[in-house]
Design a protein around this motif. Structure first.
Motif, PDB file in Angstrom:
ATOM      1  N   SER A 158     -42.620  58.176 107.288  1.00 25.58           N
ATOM      2  CA  SER A 158     -42.309  59.425 107.969  1.00 25.58           C
ATOM      3  C   SER A 158     -42.398  60.572 106.964  1.00 25.58           C
ATOM      4  N   SER A 163     -37.390  66.029 109.473  1.00 19.82           N
ATOM      5  CA  SER A 163     -35.928  66.158 109.477  1.00 19.82           C
ATOM      6  C   SER A 163     -35.555  67.495 110.123  1.00 19.82           C
ATOM      7  N   LYS A 182     -43.279  63.508 113.946  1.00 18.39           N
ATOM      8  CA  LYS A 182     -42.537  62.723 112.942  1.00 18.39           C
ATOM      9  C   LYS A 182     -41.034  62.717 113.262  1.00 18.39           C
ATOM     10  N   ASN A 186     -38.829  59.423 113.697  1.00 19.96           N
ATOM     11  CA  ASN A 186     -37.492  59.177 113.149  1.00 19.96           C
ATOM     12  C   ASN A 186     -36.557  58.642 114.234  1.00 19.96           C
ATOM     13  N   THR A 189     -37.368  55.118 114.958  1.00 19.41           N
ATOM     14  CA  THR A 189     -36.869  54.202 113.918  1.00 19.41           C
ATOM     15  C   THR A 189     -35.414  53.826 114.197  1.00 19.41           C
ATOM     16  N   ALA A 205     -37.225  54.366 108.083  1.00 24.62           N
ATOM     17  CA  ALA A 205     -38.263  55.394 107.912  1.00 24.62           C
ATOM     18  C   ALA A 205     -38.227  55.847 106.454  1.00 24.62           C
ATOM     19  N   HIS A 207     -39.852  58.542 103.460  1.00 24.15           N
ATOM     20  CA  HIS A 207     -40.620  59.746 103.098  1.00 24.15           C
ATOM     21  C   HIS A 207     -41.218  59.510 101.717  1.00 24.15           C
ATOM     22  N   LEU A 246     -33.485  57.416 107.428  1.00 23.07           N
ATOM     23  CA  LEU A 246     -34.653  58.020 106.773  1.00 23.07           C
ATOM     24  C   LEU A 246     -34.299  58.171 105.295  1.00 23.07           C
ATOM     25  N   TRP A 256     -31.017  63.532 109.272  1.00 22.24           N
ATOM     26  CA  TRP A 256     -31.924  63.695 110.425  1.00 22.24           C
ATOM     27  C   TRP A 256     -32.185  65.158 110.702  1.00 22.24           C
TER      28      TRP A 256
END
Ligand code: NDP
Length: 256
Positions: A158, A163, A182, A186, A189, A205, A207, A246, A256
């Motif tokens: 992701s 976010s 994306k 998230n 996920t 997820a 980054h 994430l 998030w």
């Protein structure tokens, strides 16, 4: 540094950028997987050359044609992989393929929104659905307790740009279709973690940082080598406490 010990790994979008480097470093690691399924849209064409060169040196590398925006291609790829696994499960699915278009609220249109969703959010959703029986098989066959990438995991590549909380600091790049697709990834996920966790499958997820690839451009902060080294060092530390989160390439949680 601990290395991921997943025996069977599948990646999407693995012919260039972060996907290709993940394949390279997985194959070159201390305990390479028995099977690396490197999927891409055109393994036979010029864009698949680097993968074909790698496959000529690594018998554990299997190239599979797969366009993640094509639902029937996903189902066909899952059948091919099931056949090659010969009764074994798939430990690690890395949904890496992605697209990025520099559109703003003024310039984005419905076709672009749908195109981005198809590749960046719907593709990973359908990939997980199609490969779920093989992931479940890996989880069932594992003697490891808890959730891990060695046992059975879905890693969705992701971005920080997905976010919602962190949007103001990067909104100088609006990239609306990318951000929204994306953010959807998230959410996917988190939903996957809540559902598939019961079957022993970790869902996270990640980054990768801002990386020098065709997508990230040469202005980016990180070389692809550094980003992928980071991602591969995060995989072995992931457990149930990270599922549905994430994280960045250093293992730090992103809100998030
Ligand atoms: P690149 O643009 O360099 O590579 C993208 C890859 O995705 C290519 O292999 C491309 O294949 C593949 N792909 C695109 N659409 C499809 C499709 N429909 N089916 C199958 N494969 C497809 O990007 P990166 O390597 O930089 O990005 C990889 C992932 O990392 C993406 O999910 C991206 O969003 C994420 N990311 C990247 C960042 C960066 O700074 N680079 C930052 C944050 C996240 P083809 O050659 O056929 O086009």
């Amino acid at each position: 540094m601990a290395a991921v010990r997943a025996r069977c790994v599948l990646l999407t979008g693995s012919n260039r950028g972060i996907g290709l480097e993940l394949v390279r470093q997985l194959l070159g690691g201390p305990q390479p997987p028995t099977h690396v399924f490197a999927t891409c849209r055109d393994p036979e064409g010029p864009r698949g050359k680097e993968l074909r060169d790698l496959a000529s040196k690594h018998p554990n590398l299997v190239l599979v044609k797969l366009d993640v925006a094509n639902p029937s291609a996903i189902v066909s790829a899952a059948k091919i992989v099931e056949g090659k696994l010969n009764g074994a499960g798939l430990n690690l699915l890395i949904n890496n393929a992605g697209i990025f278009t520099p559109v703003s609220l003024e310039t984005v249109d419905s076709e672009e929104m749908i195109r981005a969703y198809k590749t960046n959010a719907v593709g990973p959703l359908l990939m997980a659905q199609a490969f779920l029986p093989l992931l479940k098989k890996a989880a069932q066959d594992s003697r490891e307790e808890g959730l891990s990438c060695n046992k059975a995991a879905i890693i969705n590549i992701s971005t920080l740009l997905g976010s919602i909380e962190r949007t103001p600091e990067s909104y100088f790049k609006p990239v609306i279709s990318y951000r929204c697709s994306k953010a959807a990834l998230n959410m996917l996920t988190r939903c996957q973690a809540l559902t598939y966790g019961k079957a022993g499958i970790l869902c996270v997820a990640l980054h990768p940082g801002w990386v020098k690839t065709d997508m990230g451009t040469q202005e980016a902060d990180l070389t692809v080598d550094t980003s992928v080294q980071g991602l591969l060092s995060v995989l072995p530390i992931l457990s149930e406490k990270h599922s549905g989160m994430l994280l960045n390439w250093k293992g730090k949680t992103i809100p998030w």
